[in-house]
Motif scaffolding. Structure first.
Motif, PDB file in Angstrom:
ATOM      1  N   TYR A  76      12.228  11.140  21.381  1.00  0.00           N
ATOM      2  CA  TYR A  76      12.681  12.471  21.794  1.00  0.00           C
ATOM      3  C   TYR A  76      12.064  13.543  20.905  1.00  0.00           C
ATOM      4  O   TYR A  76      11.787  13.320  19.729  1.00  0.00           O
TER       5      TYR A  76
ATOM      6  N   ILE B 106      18.818  16.903  21.784  1.00  0.00           N
ATOM      7  CA  ILE B 106      17.937  15.882  21.213  1.00  0.00           C
ATOM      8  C   ILE B 106      18.687  15.049  20.173  1.00  0.00           C
ATOM      9  O   ILE B 106      18.532  13.824  20.103  1.00  0.00           O
TER      10      ILE B 106
ATOM     11  N   GLY C 231      19.451  12.292  27.293  1.00  0.00           N
ATOM     12  CA  GLY C 231      18.719  11.045  27.513  1.00  0.00           C
ATOM     13  C   GLY C 231      19.253  10.181  28.637  1.00  0.00           C
ATOM     14  O   GLY C 231      18.940   8.991  28.711  1.00  0.00           O
TER      15      GLY C 231
ATOM     16  N   CYS D 132      15.235  16.555  29.103  1.00  0.00           N
ATOM     17  CA  CYS D 132      15.886  15.237  29.077  1.00  0.00           C
ATOM     18  C   CYS D 132      17.366  15.302  28.744  1.00  0.00           C
ATOM     19  O   CYS D 132      18.085  14.317  28.927  1.00  0.00           O
TER      20      CYS D 132
END
Length: 288
Positions: free
Chosen positions: A128, A109, A86, A83
């Motif tokens: 997360y 993260i 994000g 990810c």
């Protein structure tokens, strides 16, 4: 998102330990604080949201009879693998989905959590975790309705292991969305020489051409592991306008949607999917 997974065999396939590519980890760790700079190193990923978010949204809505006005993806559990900061998790969360973003770089993260904190709407919808995909397999068997691996598979050392892990954490009939770069001479020239070395659109050293994967190879791996490939769409980035668009050719970038076989269909996993589905352009893929 750009991801750093190096897959080695691990339980339940083996007892050996997984490892993350330390060179790639350091590479992206240096840029972890720049994820949300829309004019910086990740500008192309920010603008990719203009086509990848509607592609995911509209494909999922076409498969569902439930529609929640204002929150069209409400009730859908999504795993965003690799990810990063994000960039894709947040817009999917704003569409109502329950999103879990995982990435092995702790600084990524930390950046994702920091940015999420500015939007109270995302507090309960997006979470997360600093983890690789295979590290969550045992605790997340058939947990997710959707897996998104955007700009990830070109950084994976063992692609088949990655796909097996995706299948394990995905519910039967669940959807897998992948965006990546084709392995062609054109992708080497434009994706590495021009984008990295000449124009600096992508940080130099981001990609290794040997790890790029063709749609044909990816389809074969998916279908031999119980997935049915439904859509393969070509994508093109215009560095002058800074925008992405859909195209017929998959010679550079492409987006793929595959569906995991359901419980009843597993015995027929080797059956060819309907020809009309493969390479079918989503009529709504380019709409906002």
């Amino acid at each position: 998102q750009l991801s750093l997974f190096r897959f080695t065999v691990k339980r339940p396939f083996s007892t050996s330990h997984s490892s993350v590519d330390s060179k790639e980890m350091k590479k992206f760790q240096l840029l972890a604080h720049k994820w949300w700079d829309e004019e910086g190193e990740y500008a192309a990923l920010h603008s990719m949201n203009d086509i990848r978010v509607p592609f995911i949204r509209d494909t999922l809505l076409s498969r569902s009879s439930n529609y929640h006005l204002g929150n069209p993806l409400s009730g859908i559990k999504i795993l965003d693998v690799g990810c990063g900061g994000g960039l894709l998790s947040e817009p999917l969360g704003r569409l109502g989905a329950s999103v879990t973003g995982i990435d092995p770089v702790e600084d990524n993260i930390r950046t994702a959590d920091w940015h999420k904190s500015f939007d109270p709407v995302l507090a309960k919808r997006v979470q997360y975790k600093c983890s690789s995909l295979e590290e969550i397999v045992e605790e997340s068997m058939e947990t997710f309705d959707v897996i998104v691996a955007s700009e990830v598979v070109e950084h994976v050392a063992d692609l088949e292991m990655f796909i097996k892990c995706c299948s394990q954490v995905l519910k039967p009939e669940g959807s897998l969305f992948i965006t990546t770069i084709n392995k062609t001479q054109l992708s080497y020239v434009l994706g590495i020489v021009v984008a990295e070395k000449i124009m600096g659109i992508v940080p130099e050293g981001t990609h290794e051409w040997e790890k790029f994967v063709s749609p044909e190879e990816l389809e074969h791996l998916l279908e031999s592991n119980g997935f049915s490939v439904r859509t393969v769409n070509g994508m093109l980035y215009n560095p002058l306008s800074g925008s992405w668009g859909w195209m017929e050719s998959t010679s550079l970038n492409y987006a793929l949607h595959a569906v995991k076989s359901g419980a009843r269909a597993r015995s027929h996993a080797t059956d060819a999917p309907p020809e009309t589905d493969i390479h079918q352009r989503s009529a709504t893929a380019g709409t906002a």
